[in-house]
Design a protein around this motif. Structure first.
Motif, PDB file in Angstrom:
ATOM      1  N   ILE A 106      37.697  37.857 -14.813  1.00 60.93           N
ATOM      2  CA  ILE A 106      36.597  38.515 -14.106  1.00 60.93           C
ATOM      3  C   ILE A 106      36.288  39.804 -14.863  1.00 60.93           C
ATOM      4  N   GLU A 107      35.015  40.013 -15.186  1.00 62.37           N
ATOM      5  CA  GLU A 107      34.662  41.226 -15.934  1.00 62.37           C
ATOM      6  C   GLU A 107      34.562  42.406 -14.978  1.00 62.37           C
ATOM      7  N   LEU A 108      35.240  43.512 -15.334  1.00 60.94           N
ATOM      8  CA  LEU A 108      35.220  44.715 -14.511  1.00 60.94           C
ATOM      9  C   LEU A 108      34.581  45.853 -15.298  1.00 60.94           C
ATOM     10  N   LYS A 109      33.870  46.740 -14.563  1.00 62.17           N
ATOM     11  CA  LYS A 109      33.208  47.888 -15.201  1.00 62.17           C
ATOM     12  C   LYS A 109      33.834  49.179 -14.677  1.00 62.17           C
ATOM     13  N   THR A 157      36.039  48.014 -11.769  1.00 65.14           N
ATOM     14  CA  THR A 157      35.637  47.408 -10.498  1.00 65.14           C
ATOM     15  C   THR A 157      34.516  46.386 -10.675  1.00 65.14           C
ATOM     16  N   ASP A 158      34.497  45.424  -9.778  1.00 64.00           N
ATOM     17  CA  ASP A 158      33.351  44.519  -9.671  1.00 64.00           C
ATOM     18  C   ASP A 158      32.779  44.593  -8.259  1.00 64.00           C
TER      19      ASP A 158
END
Ligand SMILES: [Zn+2]
Lengths: 289, 270
Positions: free
Chosen positions: B168-171, B250-251
């Motif tokens: 899952i990509e988180l920023k 966070t996503d």
């Protein structure tokens, strides 16, 4: 060498094994701490459940089952009249820590300062299904006093008991064992059931549904089917049994046996027969050898 | 940053021993510490690759470590709100010494001197969610194959890998949110965050050897670890519903403090 395990040959490959079952106390059971002479409480657990509500349940702790199973092996009779623990010079807590010992090689051992054998059998489950609080009963004399004849006056005491009919889902997980090593685990598991519970009465049985034991045995390198694990949040015994049967493939299989890639599952009566076969092979190969 | 969300089903009561601690009172963290999850996932990976469970006989002076490689950062696993969980305290008979076999005797004359009572804590949980982050999406993807496998977890305990998310990509973002993991004390202090609803624990992270070579979780190679470094972290229990305002990966649903990732990687010294 990473594992420290003795090498096995092609005829003795290692597998993973899981025993899943639901046990049922046929009578009142006392699982309290044996050494707490005056505190006659059974072990219960109190946890946060759904919506943060506290839920209190009876508990058959994996630690106790592990101890009883280990003693079953230590006290198993060898053909020359000795007990296996005496023959092997293996006890509790002084274990022999011999990688060839059928007890230490599976249940683990510690020889302080020199070596540790990591146990490859883990015990799980034990949280009761029903949230039935233990009952308290008046008893005339504490069992510890009966053997100690010097105490003249019987001490009346109260003791709690887990009510009969409570279901306890339990699991034994064995990693990287040969069939011969697992035979000791199967023997210990079956032999321990009548010995569970401190004092009298004693004993617990594999619960049945429609006369079929709620028992599943898996042997695998690659886990395939869903595991029949009952959430400790379930309080309805019928729901727990239905869930166990659904996850354990009691209905949707051909002849209570499933074989898939690197995976075998025995279900119900067939699982019991298979465990008894392993147990018998332990008696033949180790006790009667 | 990419993240794996790993759903674990514990099948047994678990002890993640708080150290240093009392010999007679064994206390457990109410969650799976980052190093414990790392060791567990490595063992599960080895088992799923058809290898035997490692470390069966250990040499006390120089035990090999089996952990995730340094670029896969284990952040621990935590009980989930609205599921059955709690810490259970019980009594156990402990040994004063290991040179006797009193507990296995069928006939005992006098045994009072040989045992002592311990209190022992267990975490019992219906479900745990674990997090592993990495800059390498492809290294995380390899972990799909551990689904369904189980292994010992903690000093006592066993858990099954029930489900594992794709990466899952988180920023990065500084927000007020319920942290998904523990939060390093340092990050809370720097933002003048009031420790509302969080419990403080002493924890440990790995001291990596400089010559880290093993990148393959699915191999027999031990990990290059010299020991452990302590740090202090805040844990927000599932029922506390408290938020912390710090920088997160966070996503919107998963909130992982960037300070924890940096700390465990060994990028900052606290
Ligand atoms: Zn032994």
């Amino acid at each position: 060498m990473t594992t420290g395990l003795p090498k096995t040959d092609k005829k003795n490959p290692r597998f993973h094994f899981d025993i899943y079952t639901i046990l049922e106390g046929a009578q009142e059971l006392y699982f309290g701490h044996e050494t707490q002479v005056n505190v006659n409480l059974v072990e219960t657990i109190k946890m946060y459940g759904k919506d943060g509500q506290a839920l209190e349940k009876c508990y058959l702790s994996p630690t106790k089952r592990r101890g009883i199973e280990r003693r079953c092996l230590l006290w198993s009779p060898v053909s020359n009249g000795e007990l296996l623990g005496d023959k092997q010079k293996c006890g509790i807590p002084k274990t022999c820590a011999d990688p060839k010992c059928p007890i230490c090689s599976t249940y683990g051992a510690l020889d302080p300062g020199s070596k540790t054998l990591i146990g490859r059998v883990s015990h799980g489950g034990g949280v009761a299904v029903q949230d039935i609080y233990p009952i308290e009963k008046q008893r005339a004399m504490h069992p510890a006093m009966i053997v100690n004849q010097k105490e003249e006056t019987p001490q009346p005491y109260k003791r709690q008991y887990n009510q009969p009919g409570i279901l306890y889902p339990v699991y034994n997980h064995a990693l990287s064992l040969t069939d011969n090593e697992f035979a000791a685990v199967a023997y210990a598991f079956l032999d321990s059931l009548p010995r569970i519970g401190a004092g009298n009465p004693k004993g617990i049985a594999i619960a049945e549904s429609d006369e079929v034991p709620l028992l599943v045995l898996d042997r695998y390198l690659v886990p395939q089917k869903k595991r029949p694990i009952i959430s400790p949040a379930i309080v309805d015994p019928q729901a727990a049994i239905a869930e166990f049967k659904r996850l354990g493939n009691f209905e949707d299989n051909d002849g209570n046996y499933i074989q898939e890639n690197h995976f075998e599952r025995w279900i119900g009566n067939l699982a019991l027969t298979k465990l008894q076969e392993y147990s018998t092979s332990f008696v033949d190969a180790v006790l009667q050898a | 940053m990419y993240c794996l969300q790993i759903n674990l089903t514990p099948t047994a009561a678990m002890t993640f021993r708080i150290l240093p601690g009392s010999i007679l009172n064994i206390a457990t963290y109410p969650f799976v510490p980052p190093t414990t999850l790392s060791g567990y996932l490595r063992r599960v990976a080895m088992l799923s690759a058809g290898l035997d469970i490692p470390e069966t006989t250990i040499n006390k002076d120089n035990p090999p470590f089996y952990t995730l490689p340094r670029n896969l950062i284990s952040l621990g696993a935590y009980p989930v709100c609205n599921t059955y969980h709690g810490v259970h305290r019980t009594y156990r008979k402990g040994m004063r010494s290991f040179n006797h076999d009193v507990f296995s005797r069928l006939y005992i004359e006098k045994d009072k001197a040989n045992f002592q009572l311990h209190t022992w804590e267990y975490l019992i949980a219906e479900k745990l969610i674990g997090y592993v982050v990495s800059e390498s999406k492809s290294d995380l993807e390899k972990f799909q194959q551990i689904k369904g496998m189980g292994c010992k977890l903690g000093k006592e305990g066993f858990a099954i890998v029930d489900a594992i998310s794709p990466p899952i990509e988180l920023k990065r973002d500084t927000i007020s949110a319920i942290p998904s993991t523990i939060v390093p004390m340092e990050a809370l202090l720097q933002t003048n965050e009031f420790f509302n609803g969080c419990d403080i624990y002493n924890l440990y992270r790995y001291q990596w050897s400089s010559n880290e070579s093993n990148k393959d979780s699915f191999s027999n190679d031990p990990s290059a670890i010299d020991g452990f470094i302590p740090f202090v972290g805040g844990y927000y229990p599932p029922q506390s519903n408290s938020v912390a305002t710090v920088e997160y990966y966070t996503d919107g649903e998963i909130n992982i403090p960037t300070s924890l990732v940096n700390l465990i990687q060994g990028k900052v010294d606290v």
